[in-house]
Design an enzyme around this catalytic site. Structure first.
Site, PDB file in Angstrom:
ATOM      1  CE  LYS A   4     -55.436 -14.703 -16.360  1.00  0.00           C
ATOM      2  NZ  LYS A   4     -55.243 -15.577 -17.530  1.00  0.00           N
ATOM      3  NE  ARG A  63     -50.204 -21.947 -23.073  1.00  0.00           N
ATOM      4  CZ  ARG A  63     -51.086 -21.275 -22.338  1.00  0.00           C
ATOM      5  NH1 ARG A  63     -50.837 -20.037 -21.957  1.00  0.00           N
ATOM      6  NH2 ARG A  63     -52.225 -21.838 -22.011  1.00  0.00           N
ATOM      7  CB  SER A 104     -59.819 -26.206 -24.426  1.00  0.00           C
ATOM      8  OG  SER A 104     -59.448 -24.860 -24.632  1.00  0.00           O
ATOM      9  CD  GLN A 130     -57.159 -20.553 -23.323  1.00  0.00           C
ATOM     10  OE1 GLN A 130     -56.395 -21.114 -24.118  1.00  0.00           O
ATOM     11  NE2 GLN A 130     -56.729 -19.948 -22.238  1.00  0.00           N
ATOM     12  CG  ASP A 174     -56.401 -21.523 -14.941  1.00  0.00           C
ATOM     13  OD1 ASP A 174     -55.746 -22.248 -15.710  1.00  0.00           O
ATOM     14  OD2 ASP A 174     -57.196 -20.655 -15.325  1.00  0.00           O
ATOM     15  CE  LYS A 234     -54.438 -25.015 -18.652  1.00  0.00           C
ATOM     16  NZ  LYS A 234     -55.505 -24.363 -19.427  1.00  0.00           N
ATOM     17  NE  ARG A 287     -53.880 -19.195 -13.278  1.00  0.00           N
ATOM     18  CZ  ARG A 287     -54.621 -18.111 -12.991  1.00  0.00           C
ATOM     19  NH1 ARG A 287     -54.681 -17.652 -11.772  1.00  0.00           N
ATOM     20  NH2 ARG A 287     -55.310 -17.500 -13.945  1.00  0.00           N
TER      21      ARG A 287
END
Ligand code: S3P
Length: 444
Positions: free
Chosen positions: A30, A130, A173, A175, A325, A352, A398
């Site tokens: 992903k 988030r 992070s 991201q 994750d 998350k 998840r």
């Protein structure tokens, strides 16, 4: 609030049955899939992608880059051609809807800012709750214009002149790191990102494949990344490797279901992603790793997993970024292990797709596993698992997949109230698991 499309709810039940046997073609990664589309859209010229993960999260990114001026053509079976914009996005007329995807929206904030784009970014209820300040704060320090209320979606980005920054990540992070690096492509001068703990480095690896000049230096436990802007990327070929985070579910299912013997093919083995497998081996798991070459600058391997007697683990917090994750499914493995496990330093799980620390604890507790949260640690008493619980997935793929894995080896079936969001990351999950012999029934 801008409400985005949310799929119809579907319940599923998994029950103990026969051993799992066979082979899974691991779906495309992903993280790599998002990045292939985004860098392809920023680049000059054509990017060819094979093995793209066609999940809801990645398709939302595909839709966003198309609306910003990239031409994306689907050739079928995960193969795509992206005609890039040469680093200049056109303004998006309508809101860009990222659905459930934190990676999509956070990386695209950086890409849009760096490419002088103008867009309103929205998401579903989970994504809208988030934190986005972790991205908008450094981007604004670079000169970007980001407008939001209380650092949540919707976020509006307007074009603005950008300059490089020297930034130490306050949270580990990938991201945030990636958003800054993508903005830096359109900023003048040097951008330095300092991370105290190394996070997944797919953006850095792929930037190099697209011809970027980027330097990465080891700095203690973490890294220092430098990129001089502005830079224009050049389109290239990306063959997406298999996702170790998706493979984790069949892996744990095989380890806890007596008699199982499963092969997972083409799994990416980037060390910033394989923490779960190292931890499972420390717990006594039998995992045979056979190298299978490279894809998109990443090493890949086939994994052979057999049912194993697992022992509890006391897990240090420093390892968290390499299995961030995978904690819900690791917690399931711990529930079947001998003894008391302690998973330390899980604060980030609260930010998350759900409060994943609370959701993981609830998934254990409702199935008769003795577990508690102590500060940021999750403590789990392992042994036989009763099961029989009804798990609320809370919009978190998840959690849903981990609960279904638990039901395969518990004494009684496990029900999950909604599995529709599994399609955000692993649309073939139910098919892949049932092909291995897993007893999972979905109620439409
Ligand atoms: C991702 C980074 C991680 C991870 C997410 C994918 C990425 O998030 O949880 O699923 O592709 O960069 P954080 O960067 O917030 O830890």
């Amino acid at each position: 609030m801008i409400r985005t499309h949310q799929p119809a709810r579907r319940e599923a039940v998994s029950r103990p049955g026969k051993p799992l046997q066979g082979c899974v073609n691991t779906p495309g990664d992903k993280s790599v899939s998002h990045r292939a589309l985004i860098l392809g859209a920023l680049a000059q010229g054509q990017t060819r992608i094979t093995g793209l993960l066609e999940s809801d999260d990645v398709l939302a990114t595909l839709d966003a880059v198309s609306r910003l001026g990239a031409r994306v053509e689907r050739l079928g079976g995960g193969q795509y051609v992206v005609q890039g914009t040469g680093g200049r996005f056109r303004p998006a007329k309508d809101a860009l809807d990222f659905g459930n995807s934190g990676t999509g929206v956070r990386l695209m904030m950086g890409a849009i800012a760096g490419a002088g784009g103008q867009a309103l970014l929205v998401g579903d209820d989970s994504l809208s709750s988030r934190p986005m300040g972790r991205v908008t704060i450094p981007l604004e320090q670079m000169g970007a214009h980001c407008r939001s209320t209380e650092a949540r979606l919707p976020v509006e980005i307007q074009p603005a002149p950008l300059t490089g920054i020297d930034y130490r990540l306050p949270v580990a992070s990938a991201q945030v790191k990636s958003a800054i690096l993508l903005t830096a492509l359109g900023a003048s001068g040097e951008t330095v990102v300092r991370e105290d703990r190394a996070t997944r480095d797919h953006t850095e690896t792929m930037l190099r494949l697209f011809g970027a000049d980027i330097s990465v230096e080891a700095g203690g436990e973490g890294r220092i990344i430098r990129l001089n802007g502005p830079q224009i990327l050049t389109g290239c070929q990306i063959d997406v490797p298999g996702d170790p985070s998706s493979a984790a579910f069949a892996a744990v299912a095989a380890l806890i279901t007596p008699g199982s013997d499963v092969t997972l093919k083409q799994v990416m083995i980037n060390p910033s992603r394989t923490g779960l497998y190292k931890v499972l081996e420390r717990m006594g798991a039998s995992i045979a790793v056979t190298p299978a070459g490279e894809a998109a600058g990443e090493s890949i391997a086939n994994f052979g997993l057999r049912y194993s007697t697992l022992n509890a683990i006391d897990l240090e917090p420093d390892i968290a970024p390499s299995l961030i994750d995978e904690y819900p499914v690791l917690a399931v493995a711990c529930a079947f292990a001998r003894g008391r496990s302690r998973l330390r330093g899980l604060a980030e799980l609260r930010a998350k797709e759900s409060d994943r620390l609370a959701a993981t604890h609830a998934l254990l507790a409702v199935n008769g596993v003795e577990a508690h949260i102590e500060g940021d640690d999750l403590v789990i008493e392992g042994g036989t698992v009763r099961g029989g619980g009804s798990v609320r997935s809370l919009g978190d793929h998840r959690i849903a997949m981990s609960a279904l894995v638990m039901g395969l080896a518990a004494r009684e079936a496990v029900t999950v109230d909604d599995i529709s969001m599994i399609a955000t990351s692993y649309p073939a999950f139910i098919d892949d698991m049932t092909a291995l012999g897993a007893m999972i029934r979905v109620h439409p």
